[in-house]
Structures are given as structure tokens and as C-alpha cells.
Scaffold this motif. Structure first.
Motif, mmCIF file in Angstrom:
data_model
loop_
_atom_site.group_PDB
_atom_site.id
_atom_site.type_symbol
_atom_site.label_atom_id
_atom_site.label_comp_id
_atom_site.label_asym_id
_atom_site.label_seq_id
_atom_site.Cartn_x
_atom_site.Cartn_y
_atom_site.Cartn_z
ATOM 1 N N ASP A 1 9.981 -3.009 -5.567
ATOM 2 C CA ASP A 1 10.720 -1.753 -5.455
ATOM 3 C C ASP A 1 9.985 -0.626 -6.167
ATOM 4 O O ASP A 1 9.902 0.507 -5.669
ATOM 5 C CB ASP A 1 12.129 -1.900 -6.025
ATOM 6 C CG ASP A 1 13.017 -2.797 -5.161
ATOM 7 O OD1 ASP A 1 12.807 -2.832 -3.932
ATOM 8 O OD2 ASP A 1 13.910 -3.450 -5.717
ATOM 9 N N PHE A 2 9.435 -0.936 -7.325
ATOM 10 C CA PHE A 2 8.654 0.059 -8.057
ATOM 11 C C PHE A 2 7.370 0.400 -7.307
ATOM 12 O O PHE A 2 6.972 1.571 -7.226
ATOM 13 C CB PHE A 2 8.324 -0.447 -9.455
ATOM 14 C CG PHE A 2 7.382 0.452 -10.204
ATOM 15 C CD1 PHE A 2 7.769 1.714 -10.598
ATOM 16 C CD2 PHE A 2 6.088 0.034 -10.497
ATOM 17 C CE1 PHE A 2 6.896 2.563 -11.271
ATOM 18 C CE2 PHE A 2 5.214 0.863 -11.168
ATOM 19 C CZ PHE A 2 5.619 2.129 -11.560
ATOM 20 N N LEU A 3 6.709 -0.612 -6.744
ATOM 21 C CA LEU A 3 5.493 -0.363 -5.966
ATOM 22 C C LEU A 3 5.768 0.583 -4.802
ATOM 23 O O LEU A 3 4.974 1.489 -4.520
ATOM 24 C CB LEU A 3 4.929 -1.674 -5.424
ATOM 25 C CG LEU A 3 4.088 -2.536 -6.368
ATOM 26 C CD1 LEU A 3 3.646 -3.799 -5.650
ATOM 27 C CD2 LEU A 3 2.887 -1.782 -6.878
ATOM 28 N N LEU A 4 6.873 0.382 -4.131
ATOM 29 C CA LEU A 4 7.218 1.253 -3.016
ATOM 30 C C LEU A 4 7.378 2.698 -3.471
ATOM 31 O O LEU A 4 6.873 3.631 -2.834
ATOM 32 C CB LEU A 4 8.504 0.758 -2.338
ATOM 33 C CG LEU A 4 8.357 -0.481 -1.453
ATOM 34 C CD1 LEU A 4 9.728 -1.067 -1.117
ATOM 35 C CD2 LEU A 4 7.599 -0.147 -0.182
ATOM 36 N N ASP A 5 8.078 2.897 -4.562
ATOM 37 C CA ASP A 5 8.271 4.249 -5.089
ATOM 38 C C ASP A 5 6.938 4.856 -5.517
ATOM 39 O O ASP A 5 6.629 6.017 -5.205
ATOM 40 C CB ASP A 5 9.243 4.204 -6.268
ATOM 41 C CG ASP A 5 9.670 5.584 -6.732
ATOM 42 O OD1 ASP A 5 9.970 6.435 -5.875
ATOM 43 O OD2 ASP A 5 9.680 5.824 -7.956
ATOM 44 N N LEU A 6 6.133 4.073 -6.206
ATOM 45 C CA LEU A 6 4.833 4.548 -6.684
ATOM 46 C C LEU A 6 3.922 4.931 -5.525
ATOM 47 O O LEU A 6 3.305 6.015 -5.521
ATOM 48 C CB LEU A 6 4.175 3.460 -7.538
ATOM 49 C CG LEU A 6 2.794 3.782 -8.123
ATOM 50 C CD1 LEU A 6 2.902 4.860 -9.192
ATOM 51 C CD2 LEU A 6 2.157 2.523 -8.697
ATOM 52 N N PHE A 7 3.844 4.082 -4.518
ATOM 53 C CA PHE A 7 2.901 4.328 -3.423
ATOM 54 C C PHE A 7 3.398 5.405 -2.458
ATOM 55 O O PHE A 7 2.601 6.086 -1.828
ATOM 56 C CB PHE A 7 2.607 3.024 -2.687
ATOM 57 C CG PHE A 7 1.589 2.157 -3.392
ATOM 58 C CD1 PHE A 7 1.274 2.369 -4.727
ATOM 59 C CD2 PHE A 7 0.944 1.131 -2.733
ATOM 60 C CE1 PHE A 7 0.337 1.578 -5.388
ATOM 61 C CE2 PHE A 7 -0.003 0.336 -3.377
ATOM 62 C CZ PHE A 7 -0.307 0.562 -4.712
ATOM 63 N N ARG A 8 4.714 5.556 -2.327
ATOM 64 C CA ARG A 8 5.215 6.679 -1.529
ATOM 65 C C ARG A 8 4.782 8.000 -2.153
ATOM 66 O O ARG A 8 4.341 8.921 -1.456
ATOM 67 C CB ARG A 8 6.742 6.614 -1.424
ATOM 68 C CG ARG A 8 7.265 5.537 -0.487
ATOM 69 C CD ARG A 8 8.776 5.611 -0.360
ATOM 70 N NE ARG A 8 9.305 4.477 0.409
ATOM 71 C CZ ARG A 8 10.171 3.592 -0.060
ATOM 72 N NH1 ARG A 8 10.617 3.692 -1.310
ATOM 73 N NH2 ARG A 8 10.593 2.600 0.709
ATOM 74 N N ASN A 9 4.912 8.078 -3.463
ATOM 75 C CA ASN A 9 4.505 9.301 -4.158
ATOM 76 C C ASN A 9 2.994 9.473 -4.159
ATOM 77 O O ASN A 9 2.485 10.595 -4.057
ATOM 78 C CB ASN A 9 5.059 9.289 -5.591
ATOM 79 C CG ASN A 9 6.536 9.624 -5.649
ATOM 80 O OD1 ASN A 9 6.933 10.779 -5.538
ATOM 81 N ND2 ASN A 9 7.366 8.602 -5.803
ATOM 82 N N ALA A 10 2.254 8.359 -4.261
ATOM 83 C CA ALA A 10 0.794 8.436 -4.195
ATOM 84 C C ALA A 10 0.344 8.941 -2.825
ATOM 85 O O ALA A 10 -0.597 9.746 -2.722
ATOM 86 C CB ALA A 10 0.181 7.067 -4.483
ATOM 87 N N ARG A 11 1.011 8.500 -1.773
ATOM 88 C CA ARG A 11 0.676 8.954 -0.425
ATOM 89 C C ARG A 11 0.876 10.472 -0.297
ATOM 90 O O ARG A 11 0.056 11.170 0.307
ATOM 91 C CB ARG A 11 1.527 8.192 0.585
ATOM 92 C CG ARG A 11 1.358 8.600 2.042
ATOM 93 C CD ARG A 11 -0.055 8.347 2.532
ATOM 94 N NE ARG A 11 -0.468 6.967 2.461
ATOM 95 C CZ ARG A 11 -0.322 6.081 3.437
ATOM 96 N NH1 ARG A 11 0.250 6.436 4.567
ATOM 97 N NH2 ARG A 11 -0.769 4.838 3.285
ATOM 98 N N LEU A 12 1.950 10.984 -0.886
ATOM 99 C CA LEU A 12 2.211 12.423 -0.844
ATOM 100 C C LEU A 12 1.121 13.206 -1.563
ATOM 101 O O LEU A 12 0.836 14.351 -1.214
ATOM 102 C CB LEU A 12 3.578 12.731 -1.465
ATOM 103 C CG LEU A 12 4.803 12.235 -0.691
ATOM 104 C CD1 LEU A 12 6.070 12.481 -1.501
ATOM 105 C CD2 LEU A 12 4.891 12.918 0.672
ATOM 106 N N ARG A 13 0.496 12.586 -2.555
ATOM 107 C CA ARG A 13 -0.558 13.251 -3.331
ATOM 108 C C ARG A 13 -1.947 12.991 -2.753
ATOM 109 O O ARG A 13 -2.946 13.466 -3.297
ATOM 110 C CB ARG A 13 -0.523 12.780 -4.787
ATOM 111 C CG ARG A 13 0.761 13.102 -5.538
ATOM 112 C CD ARG A 13 0.627 12.704 -6.991
ATOM 113 N NE ARG A 13 1.879 12.817 -7.741
ATOM 114 C CZ ARG A 13 1.936 13.124 -9.036
ATOM 115 N NH1 ARG A 13 0.816 13.354 -9.706
ATOM 116 N NH2 ARG A 13 3.095 13.192 -9.660
ATOM 117 N N GLY A 14 -2.021 12.209 -1.690
ATOM 118 C CA GLY A 14 -3.309 11.906 -1.081
ATOM 119 C C GLY A 14 -4.175 10.986 -1.919
ATOM 120 O O GLY A 14 -5.409 11.097 -1.916
ATOM 121 N N ILE A 15 -3.552 10.040 -2.617
ATOM 122 C CA ILE A 15 -4.263 9.117 -3.507
ATOM 123 C C ILE A 15 -4.465 7.782 -2.807
ATOM 124 O O ILE A 15 -3.519 7.192 -2.274
ATOM 125 C CB ILE A 15 -3.490 8.910 -4.822
ATOM 126 C CG1 ILE A 15 -3.387 10.231 -5.608
ATOM 127 C CG2 ILE A 15 -4.144 7.828 -5.672
ATOM 128 C CD1 ILE A 15 -2.512 10.124 -6.853
#
Length: 244
Positions: A85-99
């Protein structure tokens, strides 16, 4: 809703944790008990520090100037999939930042049952690269080595192949445990069935983490095990079909 993760530690300039320079996030918790584990302090699900995705990504982006065109973040452990669940939140936000995102996993929590599977499928969409540690191809010997079987781990690799997610495979070469030719040959044959493997690496065993076992009052069973010779490492690379 923000989901906090239990974070063991971070590393600002990881150079062996995926392409380029990586900000590495080590999550707390692992169900495997690998006999050569160099981070037994990450096993407990109760340890670590609770941190949020935005805070971690803000910390990571301080080093973005060093990443070049290939770098990004890698989440390792412990076993990161235990905190999906944390990974999903982290990677959704990373995707928005282009990481660029990478997960370094042993795959042990994988199942096609319960609510894990749809979450994992969504996580795959958000993950640019999986680094998977194939510890042993034989289920019984995997059980002796890690305390768990490997059927679901191999199934995860097949699933990642079916959906075409890029994978790097690693194998820790431990004399007397994971270095016999027949097992290496079988592992290489299994890897050859996967259509998504970009890289195969052999990691020679070392005992650098043995002091952590002693500090935690645990018996380290490989005290007398030496690192593999250069010849055995090259032999393993050949049998596994290494691509580096």
C-alpha cells in the motif's frame, strides 16, 4: 489518503541498485530468513521509522542533479512488497514527478489470491524496473536456505514476463549452498523462458553482515564459508547466461 511506510534507512548515492545513481529506500520487514542475509536488522515488521511518500520524494529530489538520464529511486529492504500500500502511494507520486522507479525484491509475498494481486498489478504499471533475487531454483533447497519455498516467487517472475515488465535478475553465489552446477544450469534454463529479462548478475557471497547477527544475539551459520573463487563466479555467469 497518505500511507506511511516503515523505513529502515535511506542511501543517497546508490550505484548498484538499478540504472544510474539511485536514491535507495530500505523498508522494514521480511519473512525470509536467508542464511547469508547481511541486513537481519530489517527483518522485524515493528522496527524502522514511519515516513510518508512526499517527504521521502522531497529528500530524494535533493540529489536529482546527480541522477543523469538513468537514475531515480529504488525501494529495497527487507522486503518492500510487504508494504505494498505504501509502495503504491510512493510510486504514484513518483510518477507525477517524473521519477524512474525500481523495486529490489525477493518476491516472497507474491500471490495471485487475496487483494494482493490487483494491488500488485497496479504496482507493476507504476514500476519501471524490478530487480529480483533468485536465491535457489529448487523448492526444498530454497526452504533450507531461506525458511520459505519458492513456487510463488517463480510464479511472480512468470507473471512479470507475461505482462512485459523489465526485470534484472540477481543470484547470490554461496559456496556449498547455491553454487552447484546442476542448480545453476536449471536456473539458467528457467531464466531463458522469461521474455523480459534485461540483465542477469552474479553476486559473490561475503560475510560483511555477520557482525549484525552477533549484535542481535543470532547464530550466523556461515562463519566458515569463504567467498567463491573467481573461477566459480565465471562458471556461474556462464551457466546462468549472464547479461551485464
Amino acid at each position: 489518503m497518505m500511507v506511511s511506510g516503515r523505513v529502515h534507512s535511506t542511501e543517497s548515492f546508490g550505484s548498484v541498485d538499478g540504472p544510474g545513481v539511485r536514491f535507495v529506500i530500505f523498508l522494514q520487514g521480511c519473512r525470509l530468513r536467508c542464511r547469508y542475509c547481511h541486513n537481519p536488522d530489517t527483518w522485524s515488521m515493528e522496527g524502522g521509522e514511519l515516513r510518508g511518500a512526499e517527504e521521502l520524494l522531497d529528500s530524494a529530489e535533493r540529489y536529482r542533479g546527480y541522477w543523469g538520464s538513468e537514475g531515480g529511486i529504488t525501494v529495497s529492504g527487507g522486503e518492500p512488497l510487504l508494504q505494498i500500500d505504501f509502495l503504491l502511494d510512493l510510486f504514484r507520486n513518483a510518477r507525477l514527478r517524473g521519477i524512474h522507479t525500481c523495486i529490489d525484491t525477493a518476491g516472497q509475498p507474491f500471490t495471485r489470491e487475496t487483494d494482493f494481486f490487483p494491488k500488485f498489478s497496479e504496482l507493476c504499471r507504476l514500476t519501471d524496473l524490478f530487480i529480483v533475487d533468485v536465491k535457489h531454483i529448487d523448492p526444498q533447497r530454497h526452504l533450507v536456505l531461506t525458511g520459505r519455498g519458492n513456487e510463488n516467487i517463480l510464479d511472480m517472475l512468470r507473471y512479470l514476463s507475461d505482462i512485459g515488465r523489465p526485470v534484472w535478475i540477481r543470484h547470490v553465489l554461496v559456496p556449498g549452498l547455491t553454487d552447484d552446477d546442476e542448480a545453476l544450469r536449471r536456473t539458467g534454463e528457467f531464466i531463458a523462458t522469461l521474455r523480459n529479462v534485461q540483465r542477469v548478475e552474479v553476486l559473490p557471497y561475503h560475510s560483511f553482515g555477520a557482525y549484525k547477527w552477533e549484535k542481535m544475539g543470532l547464530r550466523y551459520s556461515l562463519t566458515d564459508t569463504l567467498p567463491p573463487t573467481k573461477e566459480r563466479v565465471e562458471n556461474a555467469k556462464r551457466l546462468l547466461g549472464c547479461r551485464e
